[in-house]
Design an enzyme around this catalytic site. Sequence first.
Site, PDB file in Angstrom:
ATOM      1  N   GLY A   1      -7.638  -1.601  14.845  1.00  0.00           N
ATOM      2  CA  GLY A   1      -6.180  -1.704  14.981  1.00  0.00           C
ATOM      3  C   GLY A   1      -5.626  -2.328  13.724  1.00  0.00           C
ATOM      4  O   GLY A   1      -6.186  -2.183  12.645  1.00  0.00           O
TER       5      GLY A   1
ATOM      6  N   THR B   1       0.860  -1.186   0.000  1.00  0.00           N
ATOM      7  CA  THR B   1       0.000   0.000   0.000  1.00  0.00           C
ATOM      8  C   THR B   1       0.896   1.234   0.000  1.00  0.00           C
ATOM      9  O   THR B   1       1.677   1.423   0.934  1.00  0.00           O
ATOM     10  CB  THR B   1      -0.912   0.000   1.242  1.00  0.00           C
TER      11      THR B   1
ATOM     12  N   LYS C   1      -2.533   3.042   9.848  1.00  0.00           N
ATOM     13  CA  LYS C   1      -1.454   3.658   9.048  1.00  0.00           C
ATOM     14  C   LYS C   1      -1.991   4.269   7.757  1.00  0.00           C
ATOM     15  O   LYS C   1      -1.533   5.324   7.327  1.00  0.00           O
ATOM     16  CB  LYS C   1      -0.354   2.630   8.809  1.00  0.00           C
TER      17      LYS C   1
ATOM     18  N   LYS D   1      -6.948   2.036  -2.818  1.00  0.00           N
ATOM     19  CA  LYS D   1      -6.633   1.342  -1.552  1.00  0.00           C
ATOM     20  C   LYS D   1      -6.856   2.252  -0.346  1.00  0.00           C
ATOM     21  O   LYS D   1      -7.460   1.873   0.656  1.00  0.00           O
ATOM     22  CB  LYS D   1      -5.191   0.841  -1.614  1.00  0.00           C
TER      23      LYS D   1
ATOM     24  N   LYS E   1      -7.486  -8.566  15.785  1.00  0.00           N
ATOM     25  CA  LYS E   1      -8.802  -9.114  15.441  1.00  0.00           C
ATOM     26  C   LYS E   1      -8.695 -10.638  15.461  1.00  0.00           C
ATOM     27  O   LYS E   1      -7.580 -11.176  15.489  1.00  0.00           O
ATOM     28  CB  LYS E   1      -9.279  -8.596  14.094  1.00  0.00           C
TER      29      LYS E   1
ATOM     30  N   CYS F   1      -3.049  -1.958   8.903  1.00  0.00           N
ATOM     31  CA  CYS F   1      -3.524  -1.203   7.734  1.00  0.00           C
ATOM     32  C   CYS F   1      -4.343   0.044   8.056  1.00  0.00           C
ATOM     33  O   CYS F   1      -3.920   1.151   7.724  1.00  0.00           O
ATOM     34  CB  CYS F   1      -4.310  -2.140   6.819  1.00  0.00           C
TER      35      CYS F   1
ATOM     36  N   GLU G   1      -6.513 -10.136   6.994  1.00  0.00           N
ATOM     37  CA  GLU G   1      -5.848 -11.159   7.802  1.00  0.00           C
ATOM     38  C   GLU G   1      -6.929 -11.971   8.501  1.00  0.00           C
ATOM     39  O   GLU G   1      -7.960 -11.442   8.903  1.00  0.00           O
ATOM     40  CB  GLU G   1      -4.921 -10.497   8.824  1.00  0.00           C
TER      41      GLU G   1
HETATM   42  N1  LIG Z   1      -1.425  -7.199   6.288  1.00  0.00           N
HETATM   43  C1  LIG Z   1      -2.531  -6.923   5.592  1.00  0.00           C
HETATM   44  O1  LIG Z   1      -3.643  -7.315   5.963  1.00  0.00           O
HETATM   45  C2  LIG Z   1      -2.437  -6.108   4.327  1.00  0.00           C
HETATM   46  C3  LIG Z   1      -3.529  -6.081   3.454  1.00  0.00           C
HETATM   47  C4  LIG Z   1      -3.448  -5.345   2.281  1.00  0.00           C
HETATM   48  C5  LIG Z   1      -2.279  -4.618   2.010  1.00  0.00           C
HETATM   49  N2  LIG Z   1      -1.250  -4.638   2.890  1.00  0.00           N
HETATM   50  C6  LIG Z   1      -0.032  -3.896   2.543  1.00  0.00           C
HETATM   51  O2  LIG Z   1       0.922  -4.821   2.029  1.00  0.00           O
HETATM   52  C7  LIG Z   1       2.246  -4.442   2.423  1.00  0.00           C
HETATM   53  C8  LIG Z   1       2.902  -5.585   3.180  1.00  0.00           C
HETATM   54  O3  LIG Z   1       2.146  -5.806   4.363  1.00  0.00           O
HETATM   55  P1  LIG Z   1       2.394  -7.085   5.304  1.00  0.00           P
HETATM   56  O4  LIG Z   1       1.394  -7.006   6.391  1.00  0.00           O
HETATM   57  O5  LIG Z   1       2.503  -8.297   4.472  1.00  0.00           O
HETATM   58  O6  LIG Z   1       3.853  -6.694   5.888  1.00  0.00           O
HETATM   59  P2  LIG Z   1       4.801  -7.602   6.752  1.00  0.00           P
HETATM   60  O7  LIG Z   1       5.537  -6.667   7.636  1.00  0.00           O
HETATM   61  O8  LIG Z   1       4.035  -8.734   7.343  1.00  0.00           O
HETATM   62  O9  LIG Z   1       5.811  -8.233   5.684  1.00  0.00           O
HETATM   63  C9  LIG Z   1       6.783  -7.531   4.992  1.00  0.00           C
HETATM   64  C10 LIG Z   1       7.930  -8.516   4.689  1.00  0.00           C
HETATM   65  O10 LIG Z   1       8.834  -7.880   3.795  1.00  0.00           O
HETATM   66  C11 LIG Z   1      10.152  -8.246   4.163  1.00  0.00           C
HETATM   67  N3  LIG Z   1      11.069  -7.242   3.613  1.00  0.00           N
HETATM   68  C12 LIG Z   1      11.198  -5.939   3.940  1.00  0.00           C
HETATM   69  N4  LIG Z   1      12.150  -5.349   3.185  1.00  0.00           N
HETATM   70  C13 LIG Z   1      12.625  -6.302   2.356  1.00  0.00           C
HETATM   71  C14 LIG Z   1      13.620  -6.318   1.345  1.00  0.00           C
HETATM   72  N5  LIG Z   1      14.324  -5.219   1.046  1.00  0.00           N
HETATM   73  N6  LIG Z   1      13.840  -7.480   0.689  1.00  0.00           N
HETATM   74  C15 LIG Z   1      13.138  -8.592   0.994  1.00  0.00           C
HETATM   75  N7  LIG Z   1      12.193  -8.635   1.951  1.00  0.00           N
HETATM   76  C16 LIG Z   1      11.932  -7.513   2.618  1.00  0.00           C
HETATM   77  C17 LIG Z   1      10.114  -8.283   5.685  1.00  0.00           C
HETATM   78  O11 LIG Z   1      11.173  -9.069   6.215  1.00  0.00           O
HETATM   79  C18 LIG Z   1       8.722  -8.914   5.924  1.00  0.00           C
HETATM   80  O12 LIG Z   1       8.799 -10.318   6.004  1.00  0.00           O
HETATM   81  C19 LIG Z   1       2.077  -3.150   3.229  1.00  0.00           C
HETATM   82  O13 LIG Z   1       2.240  -2.067   2.377  1.00  0.00           O
HETATM   83  C20 LIG Z   1       0.651  -3.231   3.713  1.00  0.00           C
HETATM   84  O14 LIG Z   1       0.094  -1.965   3.962  1.00  0.00           O
HETATM   85  C21 LIG Z   1      -1.289  -5.382   4.029  1.00  0.00           C
END
Ligand SMILES: NC(=O)c1ccc[n+]([C@@H]2O[C@H](COP(=O)([O-])OP(=O)(O)OC[C@H]3O[C@@H](n4cnc5c(N)ncnc54)[C@H](O)[C@@H]3O)[C@@H](O)[C@H]2O)c1
Length: 434
Positions: free
Chosen positions: A259, A121, A265, A206, A323, A262, A153
């Site tokens: 909480g 995002t 932030k 988004k 959640k 997402c 999630e």
């Molecule tokens: N979690 C959700 O429900 C959700 C839903 C939709 C969108 N998003 C968006 O998706 C994105 C990821 O969210 P998430 O919850 O999966 O994050 P997360 O923190 O669970 O995972 C991110 C992963 O990226 C890895 N990482 C970071 N920098 C790196 C690099 N340079 N090379 C390789 N790996 C690297 C980290 O080690 C980590 O495992 C965010 O922008 C978030 O806003 C999240």
Amino acid sequence: MKISVIGTGYVGLTVGTCLAETGNDVVCVDKDQEVVDELSEGKLTFHEPALDDLLERNVAEERLTFTTDLEKAVNFGEIIYITVGTPSDGDGSADISAVLEVASSIGRTMEEPKIVVNKSTVPVGTADEVRSTIAGETDEEFHVVSNPEFLKEGNAVDDFMKPDRIVVGTEGEKVRKTLEDLYEPFVRTTGNPILFMDNRSAEMVKYAANTMLASRVSLMNELANLSEKLGADIENVRRGIGYDHRIGTHFIFAGTGYGGSCFPKDVRALISLGKEKDTEMKMAKAIHQVNETQKGILADKIVQYLDGDMTDKKVAVWGLSFKPGTDDMRNAPSINLIEKLIEGRAEVVAHDPVAIDTAREELPEEVVFNEDQYKTLQGAHALAVVTEWKKFRNPNFDRMKEFMEDPAIFDGRNIYDPAKLNNLGFYYEGIGRG
Ligand SMILES: NC(=O)c1ccc[n+]([C@@H]2O[C@H](COP(=O)([O-])OP(=O)(O)OC[C@H]3O[C@@H](n4cnc5c(N)ncnc54)[C@H](O)[C@@H]3O)[C@@H](O)[C@H]2O)c1
């Protein structure tokens, strides 16, 4: 198709695994060696229902592999997904440094044309930044696609496998066809749309979606707090408005605030985007402020019930993750509650079906954890129910009373019937139940 996914968190691992499940060959990269080692053995590194079986099967069938070697991964996939984190910076703006770092690495290492799909995002305009970052490193042909992810999630696999819609921001006709082919299996049975648009609109979708959902939560919480003072019950109000088709039943539950990684932030990032463009996001600001206050409400109720003095008082907490269905503790309302209780010198004993390990890293060290939901109540002067796990919905109230010193329940999710609990001899307070 050959796919690379960079970042194996909640989003990246779901994306990689589900794309492997539909027959693609997928290499996932993470910078965390421990994570890569576990995943390579088919072991899930966080709690997400249904993902474990899918992961195990696709690793066993060798369609899904993991590495820390970014260069190898970049040169594997014709499509490269960026799914790294974009946390809040100190001022609320989204920190896209990990996205740009990955973009720069892609540019440096790619040896043939690539489609780079950004699923993190990101603020509107990031696709252009990613494009110029890659272009600064290579003369190879590439396309940057903005493809926001809407999975929840706790239901990530189902959401990814059967999305309501898929949003793809791209200008290229050939790229459009490639992504249509890749995503066709996910909309085949439902007939739901793949919506193609420009990059900036896709990025904005988004933030609009999350802010819209967060607005419903904050408005309901505000209505709940007023209902409580007016002697109305927000649960009746919710039912009364939910049958209105224009309103609907989703995201209108009052509680202890939203909480997770997402909503908080993304609402703040939108406020920050507005500031950059001299456009005050008054609604988004209010949504955030209401939520910040709401996260403290359960603690205030408990402090008041215990006459402000919590020394030698024990408070049990059921539910820690932000959640149900996840062990994710990012911005969980349980953190605010527990910190306030500990500040007030209460003894806190907490239980969660899956999040105890992640919670240990987030919560004050004074917190005692118990794997048994009933033993958590031993000697407690109050119980706070924070996360709506299914097993908390219909507990054995007689057993609870036996364990508790004082049978008082503070229901942060309004899952219990106040009249029933009063009849059973409990003191009960929910959210907005006048
Ligand atoms: N979690 C959700 O429900 C959700 C839903 C939709 C969108 N998003 C968006 O998706 C994105 C990821 O969210 P998430 O919850 O999966 O994050 P997360 O923190 O669970 O995972 C991110 C992963 O990226 C890895 N990482 C970071 N920098 C790196 C690099 N340079 N090379 C390789 N790996 C690297 C980290 O080690 C980590 O495992 C965010 O922008 C978030 O806003 C999240």
